[in-house]
Design a protein around this motif. Structure first.
Motif, PDB file in Angstrom:
ATOM      1  N   ASN A   1      45.147   5.644  -6.366  1.00 23.82           N
ATOM      2  CA  ASN A   1      43.739   5.478  -6.763  1.00 23.82           C
ATOM      3  C   ASN A   1      42.878   6.451  -5.968  1.00 23.82           C
ATOM      4  O   ASN A   1      42.179   6.062  -5.031  1.00 23.82           O
ATOM      5  CB  ASN A   1      43.288   4.034  -6.506  1.00 23.82           C
ATOM      6  N   PRO A   2      42.920   7.746  -6.332  1.00 22.04           N
ATOM      7  CA  PRO A   2      42.331   8.780  -5.467  1.00 22.04           C
ATOM      8  C   PRO A   2      40.814   8.757  -5.377  1.00 22.04           C
ATOM      9  O   PRO A   2      40.257   9.462  -4.538  1.00 22.04           O
ATOM     10  CB  PRO A   2      42.810  10.080  -6.119  1.00 22.04           C
ATOM     11  N   PHE A   3      40.117   7.961  -6.199  1.00 22.70           N
ATOM     12  CA  PHE A   3      38.658   7.977  -6.148  1.00 22.70           C
ATOM     13  C   PHE A   3      38.076   6.646  -5.664  1.00 22.70           C
ATOM     14  O   PHE A   3      36.884   6.398  -5.812  1.00 22.70           O
ATOM     15  CB  PHE A   3      38.080   8.335  -7.527  1.00 22.70           C
ATOM     16  N   ARG A   4      38.917   5.777  -5.093  1.00 17.43           N
ATOM     17  CA  ARG A   4      38.442   4.496  -4.559  1.00 17.43           C
ATOM     18  C   ARG A   4      38.098   4.683  -3.083  1.00 17.43           C
ATOM     19  O   ARG A   4      38.945   4.609  -2.193  1.00 17.43           O
ATOM     20  CB  ARG A   4      39.518   3.412  -4.716  1.00 17.43           C
ATOM     21  N   GLU A   5      36.828   4.925  -2.816  1.00 18.86           N
ATOM     22  CA  GLU A   5      36.414   5.280  -1.458  1.00 18.86           C
ATOM     23  C   GLU A   5      36.657   4.147  -0.459  1.00 18.86           C
ATOM     24  O   GLU A   5      36.950   4.389   0.709  1.00 18.86           O
ATOM     25  CB  GLU A   5      34.935   5.676  -1.445  1.00 18.86           C
ATOM     26  N   ARG A   6      36.561   2.904  -0.925  1.00 15.23           N
ATOM     27  CA  ARG A   6      36.762   1.780  -0.014  1.00 15.23           C
ATOM     28  C   ARG A   6      38.180   1.814   0.573  1.00 15.23           C
ATOM     29  O   ARG A   6      38.385   1.564   1.767  1.00 15.23           O
ATOM     30  CB  ARG A   6      36.525   0.488  -0.788  1.00 15.23           C
ATOM     31  N   GLY A   7      39.167   2.149  -0.261  1.00 12.83           N
ATOM     32  CA  GLY A   7      40.537   2.259   0.223  1.00 12.83           C
ATOM     33  C   GLY A   7      40.716   3.409   1.196  1.00 12.83           C
ATOM     34  O   GLY A   7      41.425   3.287   2.214  1.00 12.83           O
ATOM     35  N   TRP A   8      40.079   4.536   0.896  1.00 14.51           N
ATOM     36  CA  TRP A   8      40.144   5.684   1.814  1.00 14.51           C
ATOM     37  C   TRP A   8      39.545   5.324   3.176  1.00 14.51           C
ATOM     38  O   TRP A   8      40.071   5.725   4.228  1.00 14.51           O
ATOM     39  CB  TRP A   8      39.402   6.875   1.207  1.00 14.51           C
ATOM     40  N   ARG A   9      38.427   4.601   3.145  1.00 11.47           N
ATOM     41  CA  ARG A   9      37.793   4.240   4.418  1.00 11.47           C
ATOM     42  C   ARG A   9      38.704   3.331   5.246  1.00 11.47           C
ATOM     43  O   ARG A   9      38.813   3.488   6.470  1.00 11.47           O
ATOM     44  CB  ARG A   9      36.446   3.555   4.157  1.00 11.47           C
ATOM     45  N   ALA A  10      39.362   2.377   4.568  1.00 15.78           N
ATOM     46  CA  ALA A  10      40.280   1.503   5.295  1.00 15.78           C
ATOM     47  C   ALA A  10      41.428   2.295   5.904  1.00 15.78           C
ATOM     48  O   ALA A  10      41.821   2.073   7.059  1.00 15.78           O
ATOM     49  CB  ALA A  10      40.816   0.419   4.354  1.00 15.78           C
ATOM     50  N   LEU A  11      41.981   3.242   5.129  1.00 13.23           N
ATOM     51  CA  LEU A  11      43.083   4.063   5.641  1.00 13.23           C
ATOM     52  C   LEU A  11      42.625   4.873   6.848  1.00 13.23           C
ATOM     53  O   LEU A  11      43.320   4.940   7.877  1.00 13.23           O
ATOM     54  CB  LEU A  11      43.590   4.987   4.530  1.00 13.23           C
ATOM     55  N   ALA A  12      41.455   5.507   6.726  1.00 10.66           N
ATOM     56  CA  ALA A  12      40.960   6.325   7.832  1.00 10.66           C
ATOM     57  C   ALA A  12      40.723   5.476   9.083  1.00 10.66           C
ATOM     58  O   ALA A  12      41.067   5.877  10.203  1.00 10.66           O
ATOM     59  CB  ALA A  12      39.666   7.026   7.412  1.00 10.66           C
ATOM     60  N   LEU A  13      40.169   4.280   8.893  1.00  9.37           N
ATOM     61  CA  LEU A  13      39.909   3.418  10.043  1.00  9.37           C
ATOM     62  C   LEU A  13      41.231   2.944  10.660  1.00  9.37           C
ATOM     63  O   LEU A  13      41.358   2.838  11.891  1.00  9.37           O
ATOM     64  CB  LEU A  13      39.060   2.231   9.603  1.00  9.37           C
ATOM     65  N   GLY A  14      42.227   2.671   9.810  1.00 12.99           N
ATOM     66  CA  GLY A  14      43.539   2.294  10.334  1.00 12.99           C
ATOM     67  C   GLY A  14      44.155   3.407  11.158  1.00 12.99           C
ATOM     68  O   GLY A  14      44.724   3.165  12.241  1.00 12.99           O
ATOM     69  N   LEU A  15      44.061   4.638  10.680  1.00 10.03           N
ATOM     70  CA  LEU A  15      44.575   5.776  11.435  1.00 10.03           C
ATOM     71  C   LEU A  15      43.849   5.922  12.765  1.00 10.03           C
ATOM     72  O   LEU A  15      44.457   6.173  13.818  1.00 10.03           O
ATOM     73  CB  LEU A  15      44.436   7.056  10.604  1.00 10.03           C
ATOM     74  N   TYR A  16      42.524   5.761  12.723  1.00  5.79           N
ATOM     75  CA  TYR A  16      41.742   5.904  13.946  1.00  5.79           C
ATOM     76  C   TYR A  16      42.145   4.849  14.975  1.00  5.79           C
ATOM     77  O   TYR A  16      42.297   5.143  16.171  1.00  5.79           O
ATOM     78  CB  TYR A  16      40.254   5.783  13.602  1.00  5.79           C
ATOM     79  N   ARG A  17      42.361   3.627  14.510  1.00  4.53           N
ATOM     80  CA  ARG A  17      42.692   2.557  15.449  1.00  4.53           C
ATOM     81  C   ARG A  17      44.122   2.662  15.987  1.00  4.53           C
ATOM     82  O   ARG A  17      44.469   1.982  16.945  1.00  4.53           O
ATOM     83  CB  ARG A  17      42.485   1.202  14.779  1.00  4.53           C
ATOM     84  N   THR A  18      44.953   3.474  15.341  1.00  7.31           N
ATOM     85  CA  THR A  18      46.302   3.706  15.878  1.00  7.31           C
ATOM     86  C   THR A  18      46.352   4.988  16.704  1.00  7.31           C
ATOM     87  O   THR A  18      47.434   5.521  16.980  1.00  7.31           O
ATOM     88  CB  THR A  18      47.329   3.777  14.736  1.00  7.31           C
ATOM     89  N   GLY A  19      45.174   5.507  17.050  1.00  7.48           N
ATOM     90  CA  GLY A  19      45.110   6.675  17.922  1.00  7.48           C
ATOM     91  C   GLY A  19      45.255   8.004  17.214  1.00  7.48           C
ATOM     92  O   GLY A  19      45.470   9.037  17.855  1.00  7.48           O
ATOM     93  N   ARG A  20      45.120   8.005  15.892  1.00 13.19           N
ATOM     94  CA  ARG A  20      45.320   9.242  15.129  1.00 13.19           C
ATOM     95  C   ARG A  20      43.979   9.723  14.587  1.00 13.19           C
ATOM     96  O   ARG A  20      43.732   9.730  13.391  1.00 13.19           O
ATOM     97  CB  ARG A  20      46.326   8.999  14.005  1.00 13.19           C
ATOM     98  N   GLN A  21      43.106  10.140  15.511  1.00  6.95           N
ATOM     99  CA  GLN A  21      41.760  10.535  15.107  1.00  6.95           C
ATOM    100  C   GLN A  21      41.786  11.732  14.165  1.00  6.95           C
ATOM    101  O   GLN A  21      41.088  11.765  13.149  1.00  6.95           O
ATOM    102  CB  GLN A  21      40.922  10.865  16.342  1.00  6.95           C
ATOM    103  N   SER A  22      42.599  12.731  14.470  1.00  8.87           N
ATOM    104  CA  SER A  22      42.632  13.936  13.626  1.00  8.87           C
ATOM    105  C   SER A  22      43.138  13.601  12.228  1.00  8.87           C
ATOM    106  O   SER A  22      42.631  14.129  11.226  1.00  8.87           O
ATOM    107  CB  SER A  22      43.521  15.009  14.267  1.00  8.87           C
TER     108      SER A  22
END
Length: 956
Positions: free
Chosen positions: A181-202
């Motif tokens: 679902n490449p245009f569902r921004e809510r899902g992208w935000r969750a993924l990005a926040l999950g990456l950030y919280r696992t120490g993967r800021q880049s």
């Protein structure tokens, strides 16, 4: 008994699956199950099972299906009961998986840890909802609604996992979700926040960059404000990102207490529900307030009261409405809403996507382009307005709103109630399709407002207000018995009897023998003749009408119109609306129309048409009005309505409202045929064929269709008719017609159009040198038809590539895109042309980007073609299931009757199957492509695909 609708329709009783029968019988069962313990009217079944033309025996057919289902359920299943005006399945709604799914979602929203509830809800799905009923309208609409809920639930599950501290799970599941679902921004935000919280800021920033690129390249959009804020927070290591923020709360003040003398009679319960909904909206949870009742029950009055309470509490209200006479263009209720929003927003508030909606709709001209981008723009615009002040969106007479407007309403509700936006709609029960209108809306958002009839005390107060005196003994009781408390009926009858000085119980018992129509007729008889004449014209106009038009049609001067209008206003039969007047209620219109004999009605419609035409340049609603009036005046105007019907159809097409365009052109064709005008018939047939083909409708005709079209009469109609003829496999014939036209004396635009048709036909036939020469000649002059202006360089690019000149092909594609800029529909077509070219080159990534932009257009044949290309590209990128999807997409294209480029698609499918190791199937498809070329004369000259010589060795 357990009913499965979240997948192919099924039911199980006593541990055994029930055999539900064929398509229509399963559709009857599914509709009953979706409305468990609610009556589904017979008319709703007829509308759904036979949407175009129900057979004469439709009722008997339905009774047969119900009888079989009743026998099937008789043993230990629920009872299928006859309940006028239809049937009811007496089944606990909790036993239907759709209801269970929605209840679990509701419970999850209230739970401290919703993960288990969400997992159970998502575990109910067994495939696409109602997967085996997609030929039935209600099933398609319901499936789309449920699919959106499923995606929202998946996004909610990602956010719930974040809240529970399980960021690793979000990274894994979020990656799969955004890929699908490449245009569902809510899902992208969750993924990005999950990456950030696992120490993967880049990685988190890279994910958001991918989203930004995808939105820009595929939709021409910027990310939402929430996405941009998240990206900024990641860049600055915002500590708040370690905790999921609570939803924003918009505080609403309480409305002032209403004066008892001016209170809305009998609506205290409804207003209490409204206040509860307002309070919930202030906490970030909006709702869809639904008023469904019979004519005269007070729906519009209550809508006004709701709006007043919102405004009094500091909110903002925007309005739209349907029109019972069909006198407005497609999406017009939303045009009025967008205009209201535009007047209130500060500069720069809407943002890019909403600005697009403003640009396309505020002027009132054709909206044009992709409904995806347009609808998203309207939703973003409403959200921008809500951020300025709490927003209420009102749509009255929803039963008369066009299908595209209802689709946009459903989308807006889905997207905005979670932001605290309130919606309020009124639907007249008893109208065809009214049940379906309400059923299509998001169920968990619906809050029904009670609209009971007025009680005896309330009726006594109405009489006091109307007559200025307290009613005598028994009057209010008699009115209550006679009207069942219908507010409009009560008011009209009270006014009549008060004016006749007969306000007593006996007179009440005599005055309503045939409903309110009798009362209205007697009231009209008491009005001056000029006032009745004005009201009659207003009724036939079917929409608000200005003083100048009333004067022109009635023969009264402007002052006399104002005098007559004042009498109607005092009689409360007319209301002021904008610069003119409108009837107070549709029941008034119906009564007046029935009182006009046919010959006079025809001539009044002709005069209304002439009065509107006299304005000169006509806006879209005026075009629709003229078309309607001339069609109704056919006995005196003949086929004069045809060009206006065609223009109204063109406007509908630019709004992607193909069903409305088809209806208008069918009406135009019937008029032209009755006028025995062969040239006009041919012109309309050509346009109708194109609308049907490119909306995925009927196959193009393969017969002559009344001879060659007339290039002089209409360049666009001539080109469309020949292209339609060609795509059924008659390219040589089309080229011959174009070349005969070129041998005659043509003006430059017509000559260029003829060269284009010849060049197009020769391109498809594989005659590249001849095609290049014709297309070069077509490019030398302005044709004046935007679609052709982009098609000329697009086919020039294809020919250039096939002749080995890719730099020229790139230049031509850029020219096509430049010409399409600013028009989303033309951009979509140009994307398909570009996707063809990328597939010819073997560039799977570029082809996928361009084709995906078209593939979402389910109602368009562009989308069907694009899905073949998307699947091919995915196969070339290594997806083992993609060749199967390419095969399915190809079958849909071939079944449409539009046979353009079938050999090309067959060779792409062969390549896809070869890519996944199925060499045998690939060889079969190559052979089939050669056979198709020989039969159709459609010859693929793409060098990369014809290297084996199979195609290149054949001549057309």
């Amino acid at each position: 008994m357990r009913v499965v609708l979240l997948g192919p329709v099924g039911a199980e009783a006593g541990g055994e699956a029930l055999r539900l029968g064929g398509l229509k019988q399963r559709a009857v069962f599914a509709l009953l199950a979706l409305n468990a313990r609610r009556v589904v009217p017979l008319d709703r079944f007829v509308d759904e099972l036979w949407p175009r033309e129900p057979p004469a025996r439709a009722t008997l057919g339905l009774q047969s299906y119900v009888s079989r289902l009743r026998r099937l359920l008789a043993a230990d299943g629920p009872h299928l009961l006859t309940r006028p005006p239809g049937w009811m399945l007496d089944l606990d709604p909790a036993h239907v998986d759709v209801n269970r799914f929605e209840q679990l979602l509701t419970d999850a929203r209230r739970a401290g840890d919703p993960r288990a509830l969400l997992a159970e809800a998502l575990g109910l799905w067994r495939g696409d909802a109602l997967a085996d009923l997609q030929a039935v309208p209600f099933a398609r609409a319901e499936a789309a609604r449920l699919a959106e809920l499923r995606l929202a639930a998946e996004e909610f599950a990602l956010e719930a996992a974040l809240l529970a501290g399980d960021a690793e799970a979000v990274v894994a599941a979020g990656g799969r979700f955004v890929t699908a679902n490449p245009f569902r921004e809510r899902g992208w935000r969750a993924l990005a926040l999950g990456l950030y919280r696992t120490g993967r800021q880049s990685d988190a920033l890279a994910v958001l960059a991918r989203l930004r690129r995808g939105l820009a390249e595929e939709l021409g959009l910027d990310p939402a404000d929430d996405t941009r804020e998240l990206e900024a927070g990641i860049l600055r290591h915002d500590p708040a990102l370690t905790v999921v923020p609570a939803p924003a709360v918009v505080e609403l003040s309480d409305p002032p207490e209403a004066d008892a003398a001016d209170s809305l009679l009998g609506r205290a319960a409804a207003l209490a529900v409204v206040d509860q909904a307002r309070a919930a909206a202030g906490r970030g949870r909006g709702a869809l307030l639904v008023l469904e009742a019979s004519a005269g029950a007070g729906k519009t009055t209550l809508l006004q009261a709701v709006a007043e309470r919102v405004v009094a509490a500091g909110g903002s209200v925007v309005h739209g409405s349907g029109v019972g006479t069909g006198a407005m263009p497609a999406l017009w209720p939303w045009v009025t809403i967008v205009r209201e929003v535009a007047e209130r927003l500060p500069d720069g508030a809407p943002g890019e996507a909403a600005g697009h909606a403003l640009e396309l709709m505020v002027a009132g001209g054709p909206a044009g382009g992709s409904p995806t981008r347009l609808f998203r723009g309207v939703v973003d615009l409403l959200l921008a307005a809500h951020r300025v002040a709490p927003l209420l969106v009102v749509l009255d007479d929803l039963q008369w709103v066009d299908p595209d407007s209802r689709t946009l309403l459903a989308l807006a509700v889905d997207q905005l109630i979670d932001h605290g936006v309130l919606f309020a709609v009124a639907v007249r029960s008893g109208e065809p399709g009214a049940e379906a209108v309400v059923a299509a809306l998001r169920r968990d958002a619906v809050v029904r407002l009670p609209l009971p009839g007025l009680g005896v005390d309330d009726i006594a107060e109405v009489v006091r207000r109307v007559s200025g005196q307290v009613p005598g003994p028994g009057v209010a009781e008699a009115l209550h018995r006679r009207t069942e408390g219908n507010p409009f009926f009560v008011g009209e009858l009270a006014r009549l009897l008060a004016s006749e000085q007969r306000l007593d119980p006996d007179a009440v018992g005599e005055a309503l023998p045939a409903g309110v129509e009798e009362v209205l007729r007697r009231r009209l008889e008491r009005l001056p003749q000029p006032t009745v004449a004005l009201l009659t014209v207003a009724a036939l106009a079917g929409r608000p009408i200005d003083v100048e038009t009333l004067a022109a049609v009635t023969g009264l001067d402007a002052d006399a119109v104002l005098d007559a209008g004042e009498s109607a206003l005092l009689a409360e039969l007319l209301v002021e609306q904008g610069p003119g007047f409108a009837l107070r209620h549709d029941l008034v219109r119906q009564t007046l129309e029935r009182g006009v004999f046919q010959a006079r009605r025809v001539r009044l419609h002709a005069r209304l048409a002439e009065a509107v035409r006299a304005r000169g340049v006509l806006a879209a609603p005026d075009v629709v009005a003229v078309a309607r009036h001339l069609a109704l005046a056919e006995p005196v105007t003949g086929a004069a309505a045809v060009p206006f019907l065609a223009a109204a159809a063109d406007d509908a097409v630019t709004r992607n409202a193909y069903r409305e365009a088809e209806r208008l052109l069918e009406q135009a064709l019937a008029l032209a045929e009755r006028a025995v005008d062969a040239q006009l018939v041919q012109s309309v047939r050509g346009r109708l064929a194109v609308v049907r083909v490119w909306s995925g409708g009927a196959r193009p005709a393969t017969g002559d269709g009344g001879g060659e079209p007339d290039l002089i009469e209409s360049i666009a109609g001539w080109v469309n008719a020949l292209v339609t003829r060609g795509v059924s496999g008659r390219y040589g014939e089309v080229v011959a017609i174009a070349e005969r036209a070129l041998a005659t004396d043509l003006d430059p635009a017509a000559r260029a159009a003829a060269h284009f048709v010849a060049g197009w036909g020769q391109t498809v036939r594989g005659q590249l040198d001849e095609a290049a020469e014709h297309l070069r000649a077509a490019a030398e002059h302005e044709i004046g038809v935007p679609a052709i202006q982009i098609a000329v360089p697009a086919y020039t690019a294809i020919v250039a590539h096939c002749r080995g000149d890719d730099p020229a092909a790139d230049r031509a594609v850029r020219l096509a895109h430049d010409r399409a800029a600013g028009d989303a529909t033309l951009t979509m077509e140009t994307d398909l042309y570009a996707a063809w070219l990328h597939a010819m080159r073997g560039d799977a990534d570029a082809c996928h980007r361009r084709a995906t932009a078209c593939a979402d257009h389910e109602d368009s044949l562009f989308g069907a073609h694009a899905r073949v290309l998307v699947a091919w590209a995915e196969a070339m990128r290594g997806d083992p299931a993609a060749p199967g999807r390419a095969d399915e997409a190809y079958q849909r294209v071939a079944a449409s009757g539009v046979l353009l480029f079938l050999p090309f698609y067959l060779l792409l499918r062969a390549e896809a199957h070869r890519r996944v190791g199925d060499a045998g199937r690939a060889a079969e498809l190559v052979a089939e492509a050669a056979t198709r070329s020989a039969v159709l004369g459609d010859v693929c000259r793409v060098p990369r695909l014809t290297a084996n010589g199979v195609q290149g060795s054949r001549k057309p």
